[in-house]
Design a protein around this motif. Structure first.
Motif, PDB file in Angstrom:
ATOM      1  N   ILE A 103       2.046  -7.765   2.942  1.00 30.19           N
ATOM      2  CA  ILE A 103       1.535  -7.725   1.576  1.00 30.19           C
ATOM      3  C   ILE A 103       2.740  -7.727   0.650  1.00 30.19           C
ATOM      4  CG2 ILE A 103       0.206  -6.412  -0.115  1.00 30.19           C
ATOM      5  CD1 ILE A 103      -1.504  -7.571   2.136  1.00 30.19           C
ATOM      6  N   GLY A 104       2.846  -8.743  -0.194  1.00 27.08           N
ATOM      7  CA  GLY A 104       3.973  -8.853  -1.108  1.00 27.08           C
ATOM      8  C   GLY A 104       3.694  -8.230  -2.464  1.00 27.08           C
ATOM      9  N   ALA A 105       2.427  -8.300  -2.932  1.00 25.58           N
ATOM     10  CA  ALA A 105       2.075  -7.748  -4.241  1.00 25.58           C
ATOM     11  C   ALA A 105       0.571  -7.548  -4.322  1.00 25.58           C
ATOM     12  CB  ALA A 105       2.525  -8.689  -5.356  1.00 25.58           C
ATOM     13  N   SER A 141      -7.446  -7.681 -10.782  1.00 23.56           N
ATOM     14  CA  SER A 141      -8.463  -8.047  -9.797  1.00 23.56           C
ATOM     15  C   SER A 141      -9.211  -6.830  -9.279  1.00 23.56           C
ATOM     16  CB  SER A 141      -7.823  -8.792  -8.624  1.00 23.56           C
ATOM     17  OG  SER A 141      -7.252  -9.992  -9.043  1.00 23.56           O
ATOM     18  N   SER A 142      -8.488  -5.780  -8.947  1.00 24.01           N
ATOM     19  CA  SER A 142      -9.148  -4.596  -8.392  1.00 24.01           C
ATOM     20  C   SER A 142      -9.923  -3.831  -9.459  1.00 24.01           C
ATOM     21  CB  SER A 142      -8.146  -3.684  -7.694  1.00 24.01           C
ATOM     22  OG  SER A 142      -7.121  -3.327  -8.572  1.00 24.01           O
ATOM     23  N   ALA A 170      -6.228 -11.241  -5.172  1.00 21.43           N
ATOM     24  CA  ALA A 170      -5.815  -9.868  -5.491  1.00 21.43           C
ATOM     25  C   ALA A 170      -4.589  -9.418  -4.708  1.00 21.43           C
ATOM     26  CB  ALA A 170      -6.965  -8.902  -5.243  1.00 21.43           C
ATOM     27  N   LEU A 171      -4.410  -9.978  -3.517  1.00 20.33           N
ATOM     28  CA  LEU A 171      -3.262  -9.632  -2.681  1.00 20.33           C
ATOM     29  C   LEU A 171      -2.416 -10.875  -2.450  1.00 20.33           C
ATOM     30  CD1 LEU A 171      -5.102  -7.501   0.017  1.00 20.33           C
ATOM     31  CD2 LEU A 171      -3.837  -6.665  -1.955  1.00 20.33           C
ATOM     32  N   GLU A 172      -1.112 -10.745  -2.615  1.00 23.39           N
ATOM     33  CA  GLU A 172      -0.192 -11.844  -2.333  1.00 23.39           C
ATOM     34  C   GLU A 172       0.545 -11.538  -1.042  1.00 23.39           C
ATOM     35  OE1 GLU A 172       2.480 -12.439  -5.579  1.00 23.39           O
ATOM     36  OE2 GLU A 172       0.865 -12.637  -7.033  1.00 23.39           O
ATOM     37  N   LEU A 173       0.642 -12.528  -0.187  1.00 25.42           N
ATOM     38  CA  LEU A 173       1.385 -12.347   1.059  1.00 25.42           C
ATOM     39  C   LEU A 173       2.848 -12.692   0.835  1.00 25.42           C
ATOM     40  CD1 LEU A 173      -1.108 -13.843   3.648  1.00 25.42           C
ATOM     41  CD2 LEU A 173      -0.806 -11.464   2.959  1.00 25.42           C
ATOM     42  N   PRO A 186       1.748  -2.950  -1.029  1.00 24.63           N
ATOM     43  CA  PRO A 186       2.886  -3.855  -0.842  1.00 24.63           C
ATOM     44  C   PRO A 186       3.832  -3.344   0.236  1.00 24.63           C
ATOM     45  CG  PRO A 186       2.429  -3.615  -3.161  1.00 24.63           C
ATOM     46  CD  PRO A 186       1.540  -2.622  -2.443  1.00 24.63           C
ATOM     47  N   GLY A 187       4.223  -4.257   1.115  1.00 29.05           N
ATOM     48  CA  GLY A 187       5.112  -3.929   2.216  1.00 29.05           C
ATOM     49  C   GLY A 187       4.396  -3.706   3.537  1.00 29.05           C
ATOM     50  N   TYR A 188       3.079  -3.509   3.508  1.00 31.66           N
ATOM     51  CA  TYR A 188       2.306  -3.303   4.732  1.00 31.66           C
ATOM     52  C   TYR A 188       2.209  -4.610   5.513  1.00 31.66           C
ATOM     53  CZ  TYR A 188       0.475   1.348   3.495  1.00 31.66           C
ATOM     54  OH  TYR A 188       0.332   2.673   3.206  1.00 31.66           O
ATOM     55  N   SER A 189       2.272  -4.507   6.818  1.00 30.27           N
ATOM     56  CA  SER A 189       2.072  -5.643   7.708  1.00 30.27           C
ATOM     57  C   SER A 189       0.577  -5.783   7.983  1.00 30.27           C
ATOM     58  CB  SER A 189       2.822  -5.401   9.020  1.00 30.27           C
ATOM     59  OG  SER A 189       2.539  -6.416   9.947  1.00 30.27           O
TER      60      SER A 189
END
Length: 92
Positions: A6-8, A13-14, A75-78, A44-47
């Motif tokens: 997770i990059g951002a 969105s949420s 909503a989530l950027e990889l 952010p930072g989670y795999s």
């Protein structure tokens, strides 16, 4: 399939999702459903891998889920492992 990171996250969105689930009102006379909302399972930072839980939605009216899910598109950027991460949530 490999993992991604997770990059951002995007706050708009949420918050829109939560509002569509009933957690806020459009007019002052509208009721607020205090049990409605979104719980994020990743930051952010989670795999993450395909099939991982990303969030849990709560609503009293099942008809609200489809519209709420639409608001989570993007909503989530990889990102790549080790890349700088950002939270557009304001928390984190």
């Amino acid at each position: 399939m490999g993992s991604s990171f997770i990059g951002a996250t995007r706050a708009g969105s949420s918050s829109s999702c939560a509002w569509r689930l009933g957690a806020g009102w459009a007019r002052a006379a509208d009721p607020v459903v205090h049990s409605a909302g979104i719980d994020l399972a990743v930051k952010p930072g989670y795999s993450v891998r395909a099939g991982d839980l990303l969030y849990t939605l709560h609503a009293e009216d099942a008809d609200r889920f489809a519209l709420a899910l639409d608001s989570l598109d993007g909503a989530l950027e990889l990102g790549e492992p080790g890349a700088a991460v950002a939270s557009r949530f304001g928390c984190g």
